[in-house]
Design an enzyme around this catalytic site. Structure first.
Site, PDB file in Angstrom:
ATOM      1  N   TYR A 127       4.469   4.031  86.192  1.00 41.68           N
ATOM      2  CA  TYR A 127       5.247   2.917  85.651  1.00 41.68           C
ATOM      3  C   TYR A 127       5.419   1.793  86.674  1.00 41.68           C
ATOM      4  O   TYR A 127       6.388   1.032  86.630  1.00 41.68           O
ATOM      5  CB  TYR A 127       6.628   3.394  85.184  1.00 41.68           C
TER       6      TYR A 127
ATOM      7  N   LYS B  97      -0.346  17.285  89.211  1.00 40.48           N
ATOM      8  CA  LYS B  97      -1.520  17.338  88.325  1.00 40.48           C
ATOM      9  C   LYS B  97      -2.747  17.067  89.182  1.00 40.48           C
ATOM     10  O   LYS B  97      -3.627  16.289  88.815  1.00 40.48           O
ATOM     11  CB  LYS B  97      -1.360  16.309  87.188  1.00 40.48           C
TER      12      LYS B  97
END
Ligand code: NAD
Ligand code: MN
Length: 361
Positions: free
Chosen positions: A138, A189
């Site tokens: 973001y 991840k």
């Protein structure tokens, strides 16, 4: 005697209903505790302000907030304005302007609340999710080209800086260390995202050496969703990127019974700027203006606000009052399967706060 200046930004939708409820609870606390007082300044920013002025908040809005000891925020989101405009124009402007880089989201199953996990007792679920709140997915970096043509392209580039990851890791390890289990799960991840998330993992290992008494492990974000459902007691404190933690914390809120209960703090740990506290839910278009919103997420956010100000006793008193109210199914709002209104729940919490300290415990 401590006096705190609280800036209130109700924003849109049910934010306009729950923030005044939070203010009432803080007023009831102050009225019943010697030496604690608040002054509130309310700012009418959000969708209505946008319709009148073409922006979600004034350009110099941050200056108006700067002198506050803390900010109580409702929600940004208006049915008539695109979500990226409302989010970036108000909430993110404050989070980024005040470098509130640590977003803290506690989750517990409060007394009287029926969580959806059938094999999970309330004791099994006691988490704090730390969300990196200043960069990552973001960061706002990216753009669009060839708009409207078949070759149109759009990018959102995830930005992870060493300084940004180090500071959120250090914050998360320190928070884990302050909790009884001293346990941190680093959500990652790095199997698929082989640059930023690999650096994320490396920095986690580096910072872990500063906290030898904290047990920590790593979990891939997708596996983490399954672990939250299947083995909730195996988690305590979690740290994740902006996007990952955004998703995980809505799951956490649902597993604890309702989005209407979950609180959050957008924290500047260095205290250069005011920190901002808010329920994690949005404007809830489907119930707004009806007086049906659950104010508990806002009350719990006020508890976090008080803890941030160092008002531990007041924080505990408010939390006890909230727990006494959730324990009574007659005081459950619609999201919890009950029929109580925002006003009834708020009045019940305030009534408890006005009782003498021993009786309220
Ligand atoms: P939402 O949280 O507004 O609502 C999701 C569902 O949960 C709805 O059915 C709603 O009625 C219910 N719900 C949420 N809070 C509740 C409460 N306190 N009491 C009872 N029920 C409650 O999420 P959404 O529908 O995805 O988003 C609506 C708008 O809010 C969008 O514009 C979105 O961008 C905005 N939003 C803002 C924030 C924020 O400002 N922090 C967060 C999330 C969504
Ligand atoms: Mn979210």
């Amino acid at each position: 005697m401590p006096h705190y200046k609280i800036a209130c930004i109700p924003g849109d939708g049910i934010g306009k209903e729950v923030v005044p409820a939070g203010q009432q609870a803080l007023e009831a606390l102050a009225a019943s505790q010697d030496g604690l007082s608040f002054s509130f300044q309310s700012f009418g920013w959000g969708g209505d302000w946008y319709r009148a002025h073409g922006e979600m908040m004034p350009a110099d809005g941050l200056d108006a907030l700067r002198g506050a000891d803390a900010i109580l925020f409702g929600s940004a989101g208006d049915p008539q304005i695109p979500d990226h405009v409302t989010l970036w124009g108000l909430r993110l402007k404050i989070c980024q302007g005040f470098d509130q880089y640590a977003n803290v989201r506690p989750t517990r199953i409060l007394p009287g609340i029926d969580g959806p996990l059938k094999r999970c007792t309330p004791r099994d679920l006691d988490w704090v999710i730390v969300r990196e709140n200043s960069e990552g997915e973001y960061a706002g970096v990216g753009g669009r080209a060839h708009q409207g043509h078949p070759i149109e392209v759009a990018t959102d580039v995830s930005i992870l800086t060493r300084a940004g990851v180090e500071r959120i890791m250090r914050f998360a390890f320190r928070l884990a260390q302050s909790r009884p289990r001293k346990q941190l799960t680093v959500v990652t991840k790095s199997n698929a995202q082989r640059h930023g998330m690999v650096m994320w993992d490396e920095i986690a290992l580096q910072i872990s050496r500063e906290f030898p008494d904290v047990r920590w492990d790593k979990e891939l974000v997708d596996a983490c969703t399954a672990r939250m459902v299947n083995r909730p007691a195996s988690l305590d404190t979690l740290v994740a990127t902006n996007l990952h933690a955004d998703v995980l914390s809505d799951l956490a809120a649902a597993l604890a019974g309702s989005l209407g209960i979950a609180p959050t703090g957008n924290i500047d740990p260095e205290r250069r700027y005011p920190s901002m506290f808010e329920p994690i839910h949005g404007s809830a278009f489907d119930i707004m203006g009806k007086g049906l919103a659950n104010p508990v997420g806002t009350f719990w956010s006020c508890v976090m606000l008080l803890e941030h100000l160092g008002e531990t006793a007041a924080a505990q008193r408010l939390m006890r009052a909230v727990e006494a109210v959730t324990a009574d199914p007659r005081l459950h709002t619609g999201d919890l399967g009950g029929q109580a209104t925002t006003a009834q729940v708020t009045e019940a919490v305030c009534r408890r706060l006005r009782e003498p300290a021993t009786a309220a415990a």
